[in-house]
Design a protein around this motif. Structure first.
Motif, short mmCIF file in Angstrom:
data_model
loop_
_atom_site.label_atom_id
_atom_site.label_comp_id
_atom_site.label_asym_id
_atom_site.label_seq_id
_atom_site.Cartn_x
_atom_site.Cartn_y
_atom_site.Cartn_z
N ILE A 277 0.87 -1.19 0.00
CA ILE A 277 0.00 0.00 0.00
C ILE A 277 0.90 1.23 0.00
CG2 ILE A 277 -1.76 1.25 1.31
CD1 ILE A 277 -2.19 -1.50 2.83
N ILE A 278 0.57 2.19 -0.85
CA ILE A 278 1.31 3.45 -0.87
C ILE A 278 0.31 4.60 -0.79
CG2 ILE A 278 2.87 4.95 -2.19
CD1 ILE A 278 4.34 2.51 -1.71
N HIS A 279 0.52 5.50 0.16
CA HIS A 279 -0.31 6.71 0.24
C HIS A 279 0.54 7.90 -0.22
CE1 HIS A 279 -3.22 4.55 2.70
NE2 HIS A 279 -2.27 4.21 3.55
N TYR A 280 0.03 8.64 -1.16
CA TYR A 280 0.68 9.88 -1.61
C TYR A 280 -0.13 11.02 -0.98
CZ TYR A 280 2.37 6.79 -5.37
OH TYR A 280 2.92 5.76 -6.09
N GLU A 475 4.08 2.42 -9.11
CA GLU A 475 3.94 3.48 -8.09
C GLU A 475 5.10 4.48 -8.16
OE1 GLU A 475 3.76 0.24 -7.59
OE2 GLU A 475 4.76 -0.48 -5.78
N GLU A 476 6.27 4.00 -8.58
CA GLU A 476 7.41 4.91 -8.74
C GLU A 476 7.16 5.88 -9.89
OE1 GLU A 476 10.87 1.94 -6.96
OE2 GLU A 476 10.78 2.29 -9.13
N TYR A 479 4.74 8.50 -8.81
CA TYR A 479 5.47 9.43 -7.93
C TYR A 479 6.31 10.42 -8.77
CZ TYR A 479 8.48 10.90 -4.03
OH TYR A 479 9.15 11.63 -3.08
N LEU A 491 5.15 10.55 1.52
CA LEU A 491 4.81 9.16 1.24
C LEU A 491 4.63 8.35 2.52
CD1 LEU A 491 7.16 8.07 -1.67
CD2 LEU A 491 4.70 8.34 -1.77
N GLU A 492 3.57 7.59 2.55
CA GLU A 492 3.36 6.65 3.65
C GLU A 492 2.95 5.33 3.04
OE1 GLU A 492 0.49 8.31 6.31
OE2 GLU A 492 1.90 9.71 7.17
N GLY A 493 3.02 4.28 3.80
CA GLY A 493 2.58 3.00 3.23
C GLY A 493 2.91 1.82 4.09
N SER A 494 2.93 0.67 3.44
CA SER A 494 3.17 -0.58 4.17
C SER A 494 4.48 -1.17 3.68
CB SER A 494 2.04 -1.56 3.89
OG SER A 494 2.13 -2.01 2.56
N MET B 1 12.08 5.82 -3.53
CA MET B 1 10.80 5.97 -2.85
C MET B 1 10.82 5.21 -1.53
SD MET B 1 7.40 5.69 -5.22
CE MET B 1 6.56 4.50 -4.25
N ASN B 2 10.87 5.96 -0.45
CA ASN B 2 10.90 5.30 0.86
C ASN B 2 9.76 5.78 1.73
OD1 ASN B 2 13.20 3.57 0.75
ND2 ASN B 2 14.44 5.45 0.63
N PRO B 3 8.62 5.15 1.60
CA PRO B 3 7.48 5.62 2.39
C PRO B 3 7.66 5.36 3.87
CG PRO B 3 6.90 3.61 1.23
CD PRO B 3 8.27 4.00 0.76
N LYS B 4 7.07 6.24 4.67
CA LYS B 4 7.04 6.00 6.11
C LYS B 4 6.05 4.84 6.35
CE LYS B 4 5.50 8.25 10.30
NZ LYS B 4 4.59 9.29 10.78
N ILE B 5 6.51 3.84 7.08
CA ILE B 5 5.65 2.66 7.28
C ILE B 5 4.61 2.96 8.36
CG2 ILE B 5 5.59 0.20 7.91
CD1 ILE B 5 7.00 0.86 5.19
N VAL B 6 3.35 2.89 7.98
CA VAL B 6 2.28 3.22 8.92
C VAL B 6 1.35 2.02 9.17
CG1 VAL B 6 2.28 5.71 8.49
CG2 VAL B 6 0.91 4.21 7.03
N TYR B 7 1.77 0.87 8.70
CA TYR B 7 0.97 -0.35 8.93
C TYR B 7 1.79 -1.34 9.75
CZ TYR B 7 -2.38 1.39 5.58
OH TYR B 7 -3.32 2.16 4.96
#
Lengths: 499, 192
Positions: A277-280, A475-476, A479, A491-494, B1-7
């Motif tokens: 999962i990726i949140h933008y 997703e890249e 972005y 960016l947030e995600g799993s 792309m390094n998302p902050k892990i929120v799960y």
């Protein structure tokens, strides 16, 4: 009386309190007992919820008088006393979901709200216990009739759970056949995963917001009611339970749902449906400005970005790329239904013709205007109604195998992905300071490799992509395009989920 | 792309059932094909039909569980259906003459067990009534069959069936309101 007297948890609660407070607690649980008619297991479970909440309140210095007023059992209404069952036909959109359901695949979606403080599970549980009565179709289980599935209300006790697993995993039918949605908490987040037979994104948001409102009230925070934050103590309105689809006034039908098959993004599908999962997270102002620059709406702009990214991530040189866009029908007639009331269309483009955003956005905007118009949506509703009428008397055991094939073909192969825009979530001013943001997740249906959602709150918009493959190029690419267009993205995600 | 892990990092996924299911599907298809082939080549009794029914039963009862309304009751009735048909098939294709007695005994036993469970789990009756009604329907269907050779009737079989029907009637009478409600729902008799 004996049951009440010897309940050890209640006795423990009264332990350190003065006589007046003890008597108030006793009266509280006596009043609770009067409001429930459940078997001993369920009764104890419900009592546990209240005891746990009492524990929290007492630990945090609330007076017993305050606690009793916040958790007054009156808020339960007669939900746990009234064993009456009600029948609800599935609405025209929901009808297909249980028919087309296969092992390991369940049409679920997830809505979550992140607050600015950690969630208190015991209070969230009470909020759920109080909220559920306001949404009778949500407290229902799905059953099989001779011709169609249907919903039947129950007064089962629903539990909030700590989030520990991959989001939107199919609800385990072996252990939990009685639920059609589930509520999770994780740090500052409350999430609800809905089986799509219950509702669509709009109904789901209203339930989430109402639960949030009740949760904030129980924490003695300011709260308010609005169109999408219902008062849990008011009576259920008939218009909230209506299946709006048969009301279509279209005289002409759409003809067919069949569409040309779509190319799919590259990448090997894994055993699990959701890989990442990726949140933008970006400012609405920036994305609005970008969309305006190209002459389109936010939806048209994001669709164009997704199409551009798809071009890079599909190795085929010829063929259509279709992205499904659900349309909230309530915007056309102001319906208040909490059940499914959405139709959809596909934004399409030949892969070799996907060019620059300058050309793409106006074209997609035109497609939205044409294909997503009320007239076309009404025609689609008329077609749906016609199909349902035609199948009315076909037994369900014949419908299921046929629908599993047809639904798989119609639903999944004709699109590469989906973009569902829930729009701006508004809550009463009193609640706003407690909310950080909302999230909306959809699970990609096989063979789709990705699916996307948009949801906005205050000045931020969150684009969420859920992927079914490990390959991160899509997703890249999204972005990169957004960044090149001047978006400042958080960016947030799993992590990448493993089977 | 390094998302902050929120799960949260998910608990380890148990894929044993999924893997078993995938292998079972292939294994069952191969077995069924081979059995039919051998049966046809050796020109013996049609035992491969029984093998296919057993495989189908195992598949439906273990690897393809009901996705809507799964419960001990629904599963029990489903298992009973596969067993009764299996007994009928064995009797018809391999060793005739006994199923006519055994099947009614099985149906009686199933009805008895289900009824006891039903009353034991009475507060969850709404979840189980449909399975009992379905079982009752199977029993009712079996009655005319047991009378097919009238007047030379298998009285043991007939008695067991009548006993099963009596239990069923008691159950219906004691819950007639729920039964009517359930039938109305199951036949989708409400306005859409």
């Amino acid at each position: 009386m004996r049951k009440k007297e010897y309940d050890p948890k209640i006795r423990k609660l009264k332990g350190g309190l003065n006589e007046k407070d003890s008597r108030m607690i006793e009266a509280f649980f006596a009043s609770l007992e009067e409001r429930i008619d459940l078997n001993i297991l369920k009764r104890n479970l419900l009592f546990d919820h209240f005891c746990n909440a009492f524990d929290y309140y007492l630990d945090h210095g609330y007076s017993v008088k305050k606690i009793v007023s916040l958790m007054d059992p009156e808020h339960l209404g007669s939900f746990y006393k009234d064993n009456k069952r009600s029948y609800f036909s599935l609405d025209n959109a929901a009808i297909v979901y249980p028919l087309g359901m296969k092992y390991g695949q369940m049409p679920l979606f997830r809505l979550s709200v992140d607050l600015k403080e950690d969630i208190v599970p015991s209070i969230l549980q009470i909020a759920l216990d109080f909220t559920i009565k306001r949404f009778p179709t949500f407290s229902a289980v799905i059953k099989s009739g001779l011709f169609w599935h249907y919903l039947e209300t129950t007064n089962n006790i629903l539990l909030v759970e700590e989030e520990k697993d991959i989001p939107c995993k199919p609800i385990s039918i072996v252990l939990r056949s009685f639920r059609s949605f589930r509520v999770f908490y994780y740090k500052k987040r409350i999430s609800i995963e809905y089986f799509h037979v219950l509702t669509d994104g709009t109904g789901g948001t209203i339930f989430l917001n109402t639960l949030l409102g009740e949760y904030l009230r129980l924490l003695d925070h300011p709260h308010g009611y609005a169109e999408n934050v219902l008062n849990v103590d008011e009576a259920v309105k008939p218009e909230e339970l209506v299946n709006e689809f048969p009301k279509t006034t279209a005289t002409k039908d759409y003809g067919t749902f069949l569409d040309k098959t779509s190319l799919q993004l590259d990448g090997k599908l894994d055993k699990i449906e959701m890989k990442r999962i990726i949140h933008y997270d970006m400012p609405i102002a920036e994305i609005k400005e970008a969309a305006r620059k190209y002459g389109g709406s936010i939806t048209a702009y994001v669709l164009s970005v997704l199409l551009q990214a798809s071009r890079k991530c599909i190795s085929a040189k010829k063929g259509l790329v279709n992205i499904q866009v659900p349309v909230n029908m309530r915007k056309f007639n102001g319906s208040k239904t909490l059940r499914n009331y959405s139709m959809y269309f596909s934004a399409s483009k030949e892969i070799s013709e996907i060019g620059e955003l300058e050309d793409l956005v106006p074209e997609i905007q035109a497609q939205i205007k044409e294909k997503g118009s009320q007239a076309i949506m009404d025609q689609m509703m008329a077609t749906t109604e016609k199909v349902i009428q035609a199948l009315q008397h076909v037994p369900i055991f014949l419908k299921i195998p046929v629908m599993q094939i047809v639904y798989g073909w119609l639903g999944n192969n004709i699109i590469a992905s989906c973009l569902s825009n829930l729009g701006v979530i508004e809550v009463p001013d009193e609640m706003e300071p407690y909310v950080d943001h909302y999230d909306f997740l959809l699970v990609p249906a096989r063979p789709n490799r990705a699916t996307s959602t948009l949801i906005s709150f205050r000045d931020r918009l969150r684009l969420t992509i859920t992927k079914a493959t490990a390959d991160p190029s899509y997703e890249e690419e999204v972005y990169r395009i957004l960044q090149e267009d001047g978006m400042h993205i958080r960016l947030e995600g799993s992590e990448e989920y493993e089977p | 792309m390094n998302p902050k892990i929120v799960y949260p990092i998910p608990i380890r996924q148990n894929t044993v059932y999924r893997t078993l299911r995938a292998y079972a599907r292939i294994f069952f298809l191969v077995i069924a094909f081979v059995c039919v082939l051998v049966n046809l080549l050796t020109r013996t009794k049609l035992w491969s039909i029984i093998v296919i029914w057993v495989l189908l039963g195992i598949w439906r009862l273990i690897f393809s569980l009901k996705l809507v309304e799964f419960s001990i009751f629904s599963h029990g009735v489903r298992a009973g259906f596969y067993i009764v048909v299996l007994l009928g098939l064995i009797d018809y294709f391999l060793a005739p003459g006994w199923a006519e007695t055994v099947i009614p005994i099985c149906m009686f036993a199933m009805m008895l067990v289900m009824s006891i469970l039903y009353f034991a789990l009475y507060d969850r009756k709404d979840r189980h009534l449909a399975s009992i009604l379905l079982l009752g329907l199977y029993v009712l269907v079996a009655v005319p069959y047991s009378l097919h050779s009238w007047p030379i009737t298998n009285w043991i079989a007939f008695s067991f069936l009548i006993a099963a029907i009596l239990i069923f009637i008691v159950l219906i009478i004691s819950n007639w309101r729920d039964v009517l409600y359930e039938i109305r729902n199951r036949l989708n008799m409400h306005e859409r």
